[in-house]
Design a protein around this motif. Structure first.
Motif, PDB file in Angstrom:
ATOM      1  N   GLY A  67     -82.238 -18.360  26.717  1.00 47.93           N
ATOM      2  CA  GLY A  67     -81.432 -17.228  27.163  1.00 47.93           C
ATOM      3  C   GLY A  67     -80.413 -16.839  26.114  1.00 47.93           C
ATOM      4  O   GLY A  67     -80.443 -17.324  24.989  1.00 47.93           O
ATOM      5  N   PRO A  68     -79.489 -15.962  26.487  1.00 50.37           N
ATOM      6  CA  PRO A  68     -78.490 -15.508  25.525  1.00 50.37           C
ATOM      7  C   PRO A  68     -77.651 -16.684  25.025  1.00 50.37           C
ATOM      8  O   PRO A  68     -77.506 -17.694  25.709  1.00 50.37           O
ATOM      9  CB  PRO A  68     -77.622 -14.526  26.310  1.00 50.37           C
ATOM     10  N   LEU A  69     -77.089 -16.543  23.841  1.00 52.28           N
ATOM     11  CA  LEU A  69     -76.247 -17.585  23.273  1.00 52.28           C
ATOM     12  C   LEU A  69     -75.096 -17.901  24.225  1.00 52.28           C
ATOM     13  O   LEU A  69     -74.578 -17.000  24.905  1.00 52.28           O
ATOM     14  CB  LEU A  69     -75.694 -17.135  21.923  1.00 52.28           C
ATOM     15  N   PRO A  70     -74.661 -19.163  24.271  1.00 48.50           N
ATOM     16  CA  PRO A  70     -73.616 -19.519  25.233  1.00 48.50           C
ATOM     17  C   PRO A  70     -72.225 -18.973  24.894  1.00 48.50           C
ATOM     18  O   PRO A  70     -71.379 -18.859  25.771  1.00 48.50           O
ATOM     19  CB  PRO A  70     -73.608 -21.051  25.200  1.00 48.50           C
ATOM     20  N   GLU A  71     -71.981 -18.598  23.645  1.00 50.35           N
ATOM     21  CA  GLU A  71     -70.686 -18.072  23.194  1.00 50.35           C
ATOM     22  C   GLU A  71     -69.544 -18.973  23.653  1.00 50.35           C
ATOM     23  O   GLU A  71     -68.641 -18.575  24.372  1.00 50.35           O
ATOM     24  CB  GLU A  71     -70.481 -16.631  23.654  1.00 50.35           C
ATOM     25  N   LEU A  72     -69.598 -20.227  23.209  1.00 49.99           N
ATOM     26  CA  LEU A  72     -68.572 -21.199  23.551  1.00 49.99           C
ATOM     27  C   LEU A  72     -67.254 -20.842  22.878  1.00 49.99           C
ATOM     28  O   LEU A  72     -67.234 -20.285  21.776  1.00 49.99           O
ATOM     29  CB  LEU A  72     -69.015 -22.596  23.108  1.00 49.99           C
ATOM     30  N   GLU A  73     -66.158 -21.164  23.539  1.00 48.05           N
ATOM     31  CA  GLU A  73     -64.830 -20.844  23.021  1.00 48.05           C
ATOM     32  C   GLU A  73     -64.638 -21.461  21.635  1.00 48.05           C
ATOM     33  O   GLU A  73     -64.898 -22.649  21.430  1.00 48.05           O
ATOM     34  CB  GLU A  73     -63.755 -21.375  23.965  1.00 48.05           C
ATOM     35  N   GLY A  74     -64.216 -20.643  20.691  1.00 47.65           N
ATOM     36  CA  GLY A  74     -63.966 -21.096  19.333  1.00 47.65           C
ATOM     37  C   GLY A  74     -65.161 -21.038  18.409  1.00 47.65           C
ATOM     38  O   GLY A  74     -65.028 -21.216  17.203  1.00 47.65           O
ATOM     39  N   ASP A  75     -66.365 -20.813  18.954  1.00 49.15           N
ATOM     40  CA  ASP A  75     -67.560 -20.714  18.104  1.00 49.15           C
ATOM     41  C   ASP A  75     -67.580 -19.375  17.387  1.00 49.15           C
ATOM     42  O   ASP A  75     -67.015 -18.389  17.856  1.00 49.15           O
ATOM     43  CB  ASP A  75     -68.838 -20.854  18.935  1.00 49.15           C
ATOM     44  N   GLU A  76     -68.254 -19.351  16.259  1.00 42.85           N
ATOM     45  CA  GLU A  76     -68.382 -18.123  15.464  1.00 42.85           C
ATOM     46  C   GLU A  76     -69.778 -17.543  15.649  1.00 42.85           C
ATOM     47  O   GLU A  76     -70.778 -18.234  15.452  1.00 42.85           O
ATOM     48  CB  GLU A  76     -68.140 -18.453  13.984  1.00 42.85           C
TER      49      GLU A  76
END
Length: 102
Positions: A67-76
């Motif tokens: 699925g879509p990228l998780p976009e974790l806090e602080g990730d680029e």
């Protein structure tokens, strides 16, 4: 939110990713802030329900069937460049001749 990482050999992760690796030009990847640039395995993310695991190659989550990228806090998030052609596309030097052949 609970985030876990399970280390695995790089060749296994690349094999599991199959057609999703290497990522296509123009796709968006996610550099995981807490992993080294050589980390390979799976990043699991669990919120209130069942979790999802994304494959990680060299510290980067690539687009995949999870699925879509998780976009974790602080990730680029990184959009891979699309190579521009170094020369113009070939044109037909004699379009009338080509039309006769078709």
């Amino acid at each position: 939110m609970t985030v876990t990482f399970t280390e695995m050999p790089r060749e296994d992760v690349v094999m599991y990713l199959g057609r999703a690796y290497p990522p296509a030009a123009g796709s968006t990847t996610e550099r995981v802030r807490f992993l080294s640039e050589t980390a390979c395995g799976g990043v699991g993310v669990q919120t209130s329900g069942p979790g999802t695991t994304w494959w990680v190659v060299d510290g980067v989550i690539v687009p995949q069937d999870a699925g879509p990228l998780p976009e974790l806090e602080g990730d680029e998030l990184i959009t891979l460049p699309v190579d521009e052609p170094t020369s113009p596309p070939m044109t037909d030097p004699n379009p009338a001749f080509s039309a006769d052949i078709q």
